[in-house]
Design an enzyme around this catalytic site. Sequence first.
Site, PDB file in Angstrom:
ATOM      1  CG  ASN A 163      -1.159  17.364 -20.835  1.00  0.00           C
ATOM      2  OD1 ASN A 163      -0.362  16.563 -20.606  1.00  0.00           O
ATOM      3  ND2 ASN A 163      -2.116  17.547 -20.108  1.00  0.00           N
ATOM      4  CD  GLU A 182       8.045  15.928 -23.019  1.00  0.00           C
ATOM      5  OE1 GLU A 182       7.391  17.092 -22.770  1.00  0.00           O
ATOM      6  OE2 GLU A 182       7.647  14.954 -23.474  1.00  0.00           O
ATOM      7  NE  ARG A 205       1.630  17.025 -13.391  1.00  0.00           N
ATOM      8  CZ  ARG A 205       2.093  16.387 -12.345  1.00  0.00           C
ATOM      9  NH1 ARG A 205       1.730  16.105 -11.249  1.00  0.00           N
ATOM     10  NH2 ARG A 205       2.880  15.502 -12.794  1.00  0.00           N
ATOM     11  NE  ARG A 249      -3.621  -2.162   2.236  1.00  0.00           N
ATOM     12  CZ  ARG A 249      -3.552  -3.406   2.768  1.00  0.00           C
ATOM     13  NH1 ARG A 249      -2.408  -3.252   3.418  1.00  0.00           N
ATOM     14  NH2 ARG A 249      -4.326  -4.323   2.615  1.00  0.00           N
ATOM     15  CE  LYS A 299       6.353  17.061 -14.439  1.00  0.00           C
ATOM     16  NZ  LYS A 299       6.313  16.008 -15.166  1.00  0.00           N
ATOM     17  CG  HIS A 308       2.296  16.028 -24.620  1.00  0.00           C
ATOM     18  ND1 HIS A 308       2.927  17.269 -24.578  1.00  0.00           N
ATOM     19  CD2 HIS A 308       2.882  15.220 -23.831  1.00  0.00           C
ATOM     20  CE1 HIS A 308       4.173  16.702 -23.956  1.00  0.00           C
ATOM     21  NE2 HIS A 308       4.209  15.442 -23.696  1.00  0.00           N
ATOM     22  CE  LYS A 318       0.079  13.992 -14.577  1.00  0.00           C
ATOM     23  NZ  LYS A 318      -0.560  14.302 -16.096  1.00  0.00           N
ATOM     24  CG  HIS A 368      -0.537  11.409 -26.518  1.00  0.00           C
ATOM     25  ND1 HIS A 368      -1.341  11.796 -25.331  1.00  0.00           N
ATOM     26  CD2 HIS A 368       0.679  11.203 -26.176  1.00  0.00           C
ATOM     27  CE1 HIS A 368      -0.401  12.225 -24.387  1.00  0.00           C
ATOM     28  NE2 HIS A 368       0.779  11.646 -24.931  1.00  0.00           N
ATOM     29  CG  HIS A 403       6.505  11.047 -25.324  1.00  0.00           C
ATOM     30  ND1 HIS A 403       4.971  11.055 -25.562  1.00  0.00           N
ATOM     31  CD2 HIS A 403       6.918  12.308 -24.606  1.00  0.00           C
ATOM     32  CE1 HIS A 403       4.695  12.168 -24.852  1.00  0.00           C
ATOM     33  NE2 HIS A 403       5.515  12.749 -24.276  1.00  0.00           N
ATOM     34  CD  GLU A 436      -3.004  17.042 -16.382  1.00  0.00           C
ATOM     35  OE1 GLU A 436      -2.036  16.297 -15.811  1.00  0.00           O
ATOM     36  OE2 GLU A 436      -3.498  17.009 -17.237  1.00  0.00           O
TER      37      GLU A 436
HETATM   38  N1  LIG Z   1       5.612  10.248 -15.515  1.00  0.00           N
HETATM   39  C1  LIG Z   1       5.536  11.477 -16.127  1.00  0.00           C
HETATM   40  O1  LIG Z   1       5.210  12.404 -15.730  1.00  0.00           O
HETATM   41  C2  LIG Z   1       5.923  11.070 -17.505  1.00  0.00           C
HETATM   42  C3  LIG Z   1       6.374  12.176 -18.393  1.00  0.00           C
HETATM   43  C4  LIG Z   1       6.730  11.804 -19.581  1.00  0.00           C
HETATM   44  C5  LIG Z   1       6.873  10.979 -20.167  1.00  0.00           C
HETATM   45  N2  LIG Z   1       6.628   9.905 -19.267  1.00  0.00           N
HETATM   46  C6  LIG Z   1       6.909   8.404 -19.767  1.00  0.00           C
HETATM   47  O2  LIG Z   1       8.293   8.309 -19.976  1.00  0.00           O
HETATM   48  C7  LIG Z   1       8.567   7.228 -20.913  1.00  0.00           C
HETATM   49  C8  LIG Z   1       9.342   7.648 -21.930  1.00  0.00           C
HETATM   50  O3  LIG Z   1      10.775   7.927 -21.095  1.00  0.00           O
HETATM   51  P1  LIG Z   1      12.087   7.905 -22.036  1.00  0.00           P
HETATM   52  O4  LIG Z   1      12.181   8.860 -23.309  1.00  0.00           O
HETATM   53  O5  LIG Z   1      13.275   8.139 -20.961  1.00  0.00           O
HETATM   54  O6  LIG Z   1      12.227   6.353 -22.704  1.00  0.00           O
HETATM   55  P2  LIG Z   1      12.855   5.297 -22.130  1.00  0.00           P
HETATM   56  O7  LIG Z   1      12.644   4.973 -20.706  1.00  0.00           O
HETATM   57  O8  LIG Z   1      12.318   4.065 -23.068  1.00  0.00           O
HETATM   58  O9  LIG Z   1      14.479   5.185 -22.390  1.00  0.00           O
HETATM   59  C9  LIG Z   1      14.823   5.372 -23.904  1.00  0.00           C
HETATM   60  C10 LIG Z   1      15.883   4.456 -24.121  1.00  0.00           C
HETATM   61  O10 LIG Z   1      17.106   4.931 -23.680  1.00  0.00           O
HETATM   62  C11 LIG Z   1      17.598   3.779 -22.946  1.00  0.00           C
HETATM   63  N3  LIG Z   1      18.393   4.664 -21.701  1.00  0.00           N
HETATM   64  C12 LIG Z   1      18.079   5.028 -20.806  1.00  0.00           C
HETATM   65  N4  LIG Z   1      19.228   5.545 -20.140  1.00  0.00           N
HETATM   66  C13 LIG Z   1      20.119   5.547 -21.028  1.00  0.00           C
HETATM   67  C14 LIG Z   1      21.653   5.841 -21.102  1.00  0.00           C
HETATM   68  N5  LIG Z   1      22.108   6.992 -19.986  1.00  0.00           N
HETATM   69  N6  LIG Z   1      22.177   5.567 -22.128  1.00  0.00           N
HETATM   70  C15 LIG Z   1      21.963   4.832 -23.000  1.00  0.00           C
HETATM   71  N7  LIG Z   1      20.866   4.424 -23.081  1.00  0.00           N
HETATM   72  C16 LIG Z   1      19.664   4.768 -22.111  1.00  0.00           C
HETATM   73  C17 LIG Z   1      16.491   3.021 -22.480  1.00  0.00           C
HETATM   74  O11 LIG Z   1      17.055   1.756 -21.855  1.00  0.00           O
HETATM   75  C18 LIG Z   1      15.600   2.972 -23.826  1.00  0.00           C
HETATM   76  O12 LIG Z   1      16.181   2.205 -24.416  1.00  0.00           O
HETATM   77  C19 LIG Z   1       7.262   6.996 -21.535  1.00  0.00           C
HETATM   78  O13 LIG Z   1       6.614   5.741 -20.993  1.00  0.00           O
HETATM   79  C20 LIG Z   1       6.303   8.025 -21.163  1.00  0.00           C
HETATM   80  O14 LIG Z   1       4.981   7.782 -20.722  1.00  0.00           O
HETATM   81  C21 LIG Z   1       6.160  10.083 -17.968  1.00  0.00           C
HETATM   82 ZN   LIG Z   2       5.770  14.584 -22.941  1.00  0.00          ZN
END
Ligand SMILES: NC(=O)c1ccc[n+]([C@@H]2O[C@H](COP(=O)([O-])OP(=O)(O)OC[C@H]3O[C@@H](n4cnc5c(N)ncnc54)[C@H](O)[C@@H]3O)[C@@H](O)[C@H]2O)c1
Ligand SMILES: [Zn+2]
Length: 364
Positions: free
Chosen positions: A246, A186, A242, A122, A228, A249, A144, A253, A266, A238
């Site tokens: 987006n 971003e 907040r 929990r 942020k 986005h 999030k 999306h 993304h 949000e």
């Molecule tokens: N929680 C939130 O507020 C929020 C906001 C924006 C995005 N997201 C989420 O984030 C995700 C996207 O994140 P991302 O762009 O980091 O993608 P990701 O986590 O898939 O990383 C991208 C790639 O880089 C690799 N990688 C990571 N660190 C590395 C490093 N230092 N050196 C070499 N390779 C490395 C990963 O293994 C992966 O293959 C999505 O699922 C999205 O929904 C969440």
């Molecule tokens: Zn984003």
Amino acid sequence: MTTLHNTLTVDLGERSYPIYIGTALLDEGDLVRRRIHSRQVMVVTNETVAPLYLERLKSSLSDLDVAEVILPDGEVHKTLEVLTRVFDALLRRRFDRACTLLALGGGVVGDMTGFAAACYQRGVAFVQVPTTLLAQVDSSVGGKTGVNHPLGKNMIGAFHQPRGVLIDTGTLDTLDDRQLSAGLAEVIKYGLIQDPEFFAWLEINMDRLRARDAEALAWAIERSCRDKAAVVAADEREAGQRALLNLGHTFGHAIETGVGYGEWLHGEAVGAGMCMAAELSGRLGWLDERDLTRVSSLVKRAGLPTEAPVTLGTERFLELMAVDKKVLDGRLRLVLLRGIGAAVVTDEFNTGTLRAILDEAHPA
Ligand SMILES: NC(=O)c1ccc[n+]([C@@H]2O[C@H](COP(=O)([O-])OP(=O)(O)OC[C@H]3O[C@@H](n4cnc5c(N)ncnc54)[C@H](O)[C@@H]3O)[C@@H](O)[C@H]2O)c1
Ligand SMILES: [Zn+2]
């Protein structure tokens, strides 16, 4: 050499937490340990990041009881099924409610670890150690968390704030150029939403950022996190402000889903999405021609697409925009620009104008 450049705070009353930004912070055991109040620590990472950084992080925490779980890499593995592996590892090692989870990786690992922490017994503590630019400027801050469902991205999740965010900018050295550009989308977003001064700084420094100039990157990360953190502190769940985060986005999306996940990153979809939002704002007379050009040229210089893929038709695009979760009461609400640094959430736009832009982007 270790350098702590700066510490920011996400101000959420008793749940406030620090964001540490610097180089070689992975080796700073003391800094990480400040945010860990347990002996039991589970590092969650993936098969790409583990060989790069896991041992360094573990050796900084050698006096603690540290275990790890290594997940498969990729957005397709951001599922409830894969998440179960984290719970399996925690239960097998008999981790109790006082334990701490540590997310080492990009946004996928961060979102999954945070959600695991929200659910396990929990709710247990977790710390973010983001290693992609996108995770360092966006996903690791704000609480999030979640996983994807076959019927929708990020549809299963929870708000759960980390105890701290440790950003080691040195980890970006191993990130490929395409992922770096995706993160820059971003970064540009913060300037466009509410920080015109930062936008102007980005115009001057974009080439340094793409060349991975350490000082420029650290500054861009700090400014992005500051922006942020301010939005999250003002509107954690949000209810209003907040939603400005987006920007680009809803268009983005639609592109991601329309071309199939994994085709466009993304950040690439958000880059094109911000240009489309700017274009619509221009047609509404809210953004002048000069500012419109400033937006698309900065996005382009970040190495990102500025237009939607031609393969998606207008009708399909509109349909995809309508399923985005920002639709409230059946009206499509979009984040549009009243100027650079002045974003608004609005449903006051002519759907015909939106349609015209899509028609031009998708000639029949
Ligand atoms: N929680 C939130 O507020 C929020 C906001 C924006 C995005 N997201 C989420 O984030 C995700 C996207 O994140 P991302 O762009 O980091 O993608 P990701 O986590 O898939 O990383 C991208 C790639 O880089 C690799 N990688 C990571 N660190 C590395 C490093 N230092 N050196 C070499 N390779 C490395 C990963 O293994 C992966 O293959 C999505 O699922 C999205 O929904 C969440
Ligand atoms: Zn984003």
